[in-house]
Design an enzyme around this catalytic site. Sequence first.
Site, PDB file in Angstrom:
ATOM      1  CD  GLU A   1      -2.897   1.021   2.397  1.00  0.00           C
ATOM      2  OE1 GLU A   1      -3.745   1.924   2.528  1.00  0.00           O
ATOM      3  OE2 GLU A   1      -2.779   0.069   3.188  1.00  0.00           O
ATOM      4  CG  LEU A   2       2.034   5.238  -2.803  1.00  0.00           C
ATOM      5  CD1 LEU A   2       3.470   4.831  -3.132  1.00  0.00           C
ATOM      6  CD2 LEU A   2       1.407   5.982  -3.979  1.00  0.00           C
ATOM      7  CG  ASP A   3       4.010   7.235   0.131  1.00  0.00           C
ATOM      8  OD1 ASP A   3       5.098   6.630   0.104  1.00  0.00           O
ATOM      9  OD2 ASP A   3       3.747   8.188  -0.623  1.00  0.00           O
ATOM     10  CB  ALA A   4      -0.206   2.948   3.703  1.00  0.00           C
TER      11      ALA A   4
END
Length: 273
Positions: A215-218
């Site tokens: 999950e992008l930047d999570a």
Amino acid sequence: MGGFLILNEYEQDTVGIVARLSECIASRGGNIHSVDFTYNPMLWPRDVLRTDFLNLSQHFSAQRSTVRVPDLDPKYKISVLASKQDHCLFDLLYRWQEGRLPVDINCVISNHDRLKDNHVRRFLERHGIPYHYLPTSPGNKREQEILELVQGTDFVVLARYMQILSEGFLKAYGKDIINIHHGLLPSFKGGNPSRQAFNAGVKLIGATSHFVTPELDAGPIIEQMVERVSHRDTLQSFVVKSENLEKQCLAEAIKSYCELRVLPYELKKTVVF
């Protein structure tokens, strides 16, 4: 001589864990300082230290037990990925040269070329660190080649690498990847986020270092830093403050990680001791 210990992922919390750890350390002539401990390797050899804590981890049903002694154990072997911006990359190289980070840099990989007389290229050549230029395209992220280059490393650092790593890559690598980004600005998408934030008159800027997940930047956050800005700042001073935060935040995250002070839990959270 000092050491770092982490016992995590217990089946359940159990009364007596700290008591047994303290008893084990004391029985070998060690002395606890805060959450670290000191010991004499002549009285407690490194292989015995490992066995003792492995036995403790098995007693409390821990899935993993890790003990590091910086003065005896090899440094972490890492690879660094970067794109066009040099500030985080060169800061890591400088801290490595000064012995401020317990790592050895296996190589630097970038999707942007740097001229032979670029200060980063000159530094890498002087210290014998390979530089790999792998230009990417929407249809080819060069992930298989990157995967081959980072094999054998303990973890990977993204020093402003502006490419999204696929879930397949993350699974194939199978180890931790640490990223840095301007994580506390309002949501400014697209190019030049610092200029967008400056033009919007934000009063607080920051940086976030976190583990990379599909999950992008999570991913779980390791470190965050903030600084106030005002109408007195120019775009140049704004960018300098932002880049300084990113450098400091990434370096502190790497240091904490190498000292076993970062404990992920509940999928998206961490405890940083």
